[in-house]
Every structure is written in structure tokens, then in C-alpha cells.
Scaffold this motif. Structure first.
Motif, short mmCIF file in Angstrom:
data_model
loop_
_atom_site.label_atom_id
_atom_site.label_comp_id
_atom_site.label_asym_id
_atom_site.label_seq_id
_atom_site.Cartn_x
_atom_site.Cartn_y
_atom_site.Cartn_z
N GLY A 208 20.46 69.44 46.17
CA GLY A 208 21.18 69.01 44.98
C GLY A 208 21.71 67.59 45.08
N ASP A 209 22.12 67.21 46.28
CA ASP A 209 22.68 65.89 46.50
C ASP A 209 21.73 64.98 47.27
OD1 ASP A 209 25.44 67.89 47.17
OD2 ASP A 209 25.32 66.58 45.42
N ASN A 210 20.58 65.51 47.63
CA ASN A 210 19.58 64.76 48.41
C ASN A 210 20.20 64.15 49.67
OD1 ASN A 210 16.88 64.00 48.84
ND2 ASN A 210 17.26 61.96 48.02
N ILE A 211 20.96 64.96 50.37
CA ILE A 211 21.58 64.51 51.62
C ILE A 211 20.75 65.03 52.78
CG2 ILE A 211 23.62 64.72 53.09
CD1 ILE A 211 25.22 65.07 50.45
N TRP A 212 20.41 64.14 53.69
CA TRP A 212 19.55 64.47 54.84
C TRP A 212 20.33 64.34 56.14
CZ3 TRP A 212 14.30 65.74 54.40
CH2 TRP A 212 13.73 65.55 53.13
N GLY A 213 19.92 65.16 57.11
CA GLY A 213 20.40 64.97 58.46
C GLY A 213 19.55 63.94 59.18
N GLN A 214 19.88 63.70 60.45
CA GLN A 214 19.18 62.67 61.21
C GLN A 214 17.91 63.21 61.86
OE1 GLN A 214 21.52 64.53 62.44
NE2 GLN A 214 20.76 65.10 64.47
#
Length: 113
Positions: A99-105
Motif C-alpha cells: 500500500g505504501d510501497n515501502i521496501w526492506g533492504q
């Protein structure tokens, strides 16, 4: 701001297992959808599995029956249990809140004998 941190990758022999974790921190809802992607060297990033906010799961055909995605809402953690690993499962695995297009490393998984 929401952050995702993956862990649990490593070197494993073919047929082995690993469990990846994706921990969310910051201003994140207690229940949220999460995708798992992977990227092999020289290849595009591809969707591996997902879990919806309602707990429904879906898997790419190439991992069905071998991988399981689950979530611990209290710990704000999503897991990817990977069994019967194959050489072609090698790659960097990422989690994402769609939904927020947040990615981990990302965390490296290497399947090798």
C-alpha cells in the motif's frame, strides 16, 4: 516513517530450509499486507508470496508447496518459511508493504552444495 528490516538469510544446501523475517517499525498499522520478492543475479525482481491484511496468502507457482508466509501481528513481523530449497531459489529476498510501497533492504539467500 515506516521501516522494514529483513533477516534470516544465509547459505543452505539444496533441500534445506530457512525462515526469513520481516520486522516493521515506525508508524505502521498492527495489521498490514506484505509481499515477499526476490531478485536473482542478472534477473528482474519477482513476486514470491504475499499475505493480505485479512490473512489470505498467495504464492508464485515456483514456490507453491515449499514456501509458507505467515504473520505475527503482535510482533509486527511477517515470516517466509522456505523448505525444500533449490539452487534457483538463490537471490536477495525483500519484503514490501504494497500500500505504501515501502521496501526492506533485503537478505541474501544462497542455496549451494
Amino acid at each position: 516513517q515506516v521501516q522494514l528490516v529483513e533477516s534470516g538469510g544465509g547459505l543452505v544446501q539444496p533441500g534445506g530450509s530457512l525462515r526469513l523475517s520481516c520486522v516493521a517499525s515506525g508508524n505502521v498499522r498492527s495489521i498490514y499486507a506484505t509481499d515477499w520478492y526476490r531478485q536473482a543475479p542478472g534477473k528482474q525482481r519477482e513476486l514470491v508470496a504475499l499475505i493480505t491484511s485479512g490473512g489470505n496468502t498467495n504464492y508464485a507457482d515456483f514456490v507453491k508447496g515449499r514456501f509458507t508466509v505467515s504473520r505475527d501481528n503482535a510482533k509486527k513481523t511477517v515470516y517466509l518459511q522456505m523448505n525444500s530449497l533449490k539452487h534457483e531459489d538463490t537471490g536477495v529476498y525483500y519484503c514490501r508493504i504494497p500500500g505504501d510501497n515501502i521496501w526492506g533492504q533485503g537478505t541474501q539467500v544462497t542455496v549451494s552444495s
